[in-house]
Design a protein around this motif. Structure first.
Motif: not given
Length: 499
Positions: A250-269
């Motif tokens: 039942a482990g929920v698969l995470l999409k946190m890393g790719t979302y973080g790149m899109l939102r913060f790496n591209l968004g801030l830098f």
């Protein structure tokens, strides 16, 4: 309550209903059926409420919607700031969609510490949703770290043979990587006096952050390391196979890393994203090909699925750093499609484990005879995962490869080989498990899917089909957010053309 009134509090409700459910679960009588039913009701309630978001989203609007922004802690200046756009909204809905299915698939497989298991699962759901909706960097980091404890405990308490090793490895990798992001967040706060994402983004774009130009390369790397480990991007991937194999189904698969790149790496830098895109795209391509080739030789079904995730998420990173509308649209769509298909593959593998207590592919063979419904559903999900046209895996990978080819033809060509390899390892695994003679007598008596298992798997198959046939339902909401994220890169390109 009116639709408009609900919209003003919907993110708070969807985020914290699972946490409230986890707290109430402490007082539910210690009867396994009551605990499971209560957990299912809470997770279904969160999903039903989350459907309000796509139904009432202003699809032509690029900015954040359903925003809540109130002061929380005066010193330091922390706000309870939440909002979603077309990207984060669908990731939130994916999380609430998968959680009730996780409750259902775990109905009979968890026998000890049942209450603890579902409490941790509901806490994890709140933390995951919080990551996708937070627009205050402190709040984002709080939820980011909050995912670690329930996830590590789920692996360590309810996993299989090497579960403690896998849990510790997962915790250390992600905790250490997150420290780099924390350092970057604190630097930004020291210079701006704010944790607010939109405030910092506007100050950075107008050049009003002292020393930002010199610090930006290091800040970019700080965020990137945290996200790359979570993706996981090659060579930061070594925690994933252990965690996936030892984790409960039942482990929920995470999409946190790719979302973080899109939102913060591209968004801030944006400047640093453009400057570092070359080597990041190379790492993504290595992940696509390496993950597929290693999956091809795996004797363990769950390890094969884990390495396939490394390959598929390489497509996401490749699409993000192509800086093209097709690439980013495709990257977001692959995140959603991967969550549905790979989540279903884990559930299907877990069903076999409940019957045989092994994931070794050599232990099976000929299962299509005793388990025809299971075999048909497994084939459908395999085809969706490998990118068959008219199923969910196709459109996202097609868009990513289109964007990658536009950015650099070689990237598109090399990335396309990953599609071929995914067909090889998934179909070969399917052939070994389901076709041929039944080589182990115990497999002849394996029961086919019961009603609970069918109810759990049908929604994933339906989602895979609808996403493949009608992708514009998702893409029409995703594209305005993508165009907004790409605005700085479009301006950069215009300046270069002008010169």
């Amino acid at each position: 309550m009116t639709g408009e009134g609900l919209s003003s509090i919907i993110l708070t409700l969807v985020t914290f209903i699972p946490l409230a459910g986890a707290a109430l679960l402490l007082f539910v009588p210690n009867r396994e059926r009551d605990i499971r039913v209560f957990s299912l009701v809470i997770s279904l309630l969160a999903f039903v409420l989350s459907v309000h978001l796509p139904v009432h989203l202003q699809r032509a609007q690029a900015g954040f919607q359903y925003e809540v922004n109130v002061p929380w802690i005066p010193t330091p200046n922390i706000h309870y700031h939440m909002g979603v756009d077309g990207i984060s909204m669908w990731l939130l809905v994916l999380t609430t969609f998968l959680t009730p299915l996780c409750v259902l698939i775990s109905w009979k497989s968890i026998h000890e510490r049942v209450k603890e298991f579902f409490i941790l699962l509901l806490i994890l759901e709140t933390a995951l949703i919080g990551v996708f909706v937070s627009l205050d960097l402190f709040l984002f980091y709080f939820f980011w770290e909050a995912t670690l404890i329930p996830m590590a405990l789920l692996i360590g308490m309810f996993g299989h043979g090497r579960r403690v090793y896998a849990a510790v490895k997962f915790f250390l990798y992600t905790m250490i990587a997150s420290a780099f992001m924390l350092a970057a967040i604190l630097w930004l706060y020291a210079k701006t006096g704010s944790f607010d994402f939109t405030t910092i983004q506007n100050l950075a774009r107008t050049g009003n952050i002292e020393g930002f130009t010199l610090a930006a390369p290091w800040l970019f790397v700080g965020f990137f390391i945290a996200f790359a480990v979570k993706v996981p991007l090659f060579p930061f991937h070594t925690w994933l196979p252990d965690a996936h194999v030892e984790a409960p189904t039942a482990g929920v698969l995470l999409k946190m890393g790719t979302y973080g790149m899109l939102r913060f790496n591209l968004g801030l830098f944006p400047d640093q994203s453009r400057a570092n895109a070359g080597w990041i795209s190379v790492l993504a391509l290595i992940g696509i090909i390496y993950g597929a080739l290693v999956a091809l030789v795996q004797p363990n079904m769950k390890k094969l699925i884990a390495y396939s995730s490394i390959s598929h998420l390489g497509f996401v990173v490749l699409g993000i750093f192509s800086f093209t509308p097709a690439g980013l649209d495709g990257a977001t769509f692959v995140m959603l499609a991967h969550g549905v298909s790979t989540g279903a593959l884990f559930m299907l593998a877990g069903i076999l484990y409940e019957r045989r207590h092994t994931y070794e592919i050599s232990e099976f063979g000929g299962l299509a005879t005793p388990m025809p419904v299971y075999a048909a559903l497994f084939l459908f999900i395999v085809l969706s995962s490998l990118g068959l046209p008219l199923l969910n895996g196709f459109i996202g990978e097609f868009l990513v490869l289109s964007g990658a080819f536009r950015a650099r033809a070689l990237y598109g060509i090399l990335g396309a080989t990953g599609v071929i390899w995914s067909a090889c390892y998934l179909l070969w695994m399917y052939q070994r498990v389901f076709f041929g003679k039944v080589t182990h007598a115990v497999n002849q008596e394996l029961p086919d899917l019961d009603l609970r298992e069918r109810i759990t798997l049908w929604p994933t198959a339906a989602a895979a089909l609808v996403m493949g046939v009608a992708p514009l339902v998702w893409l029409n909401a995703i594209d305005p957010a993508v165009q907004s994220a790409l605005a700085p890169f479009t301006q950069m390109a215009s300046k270069l053309v002008g010169k």
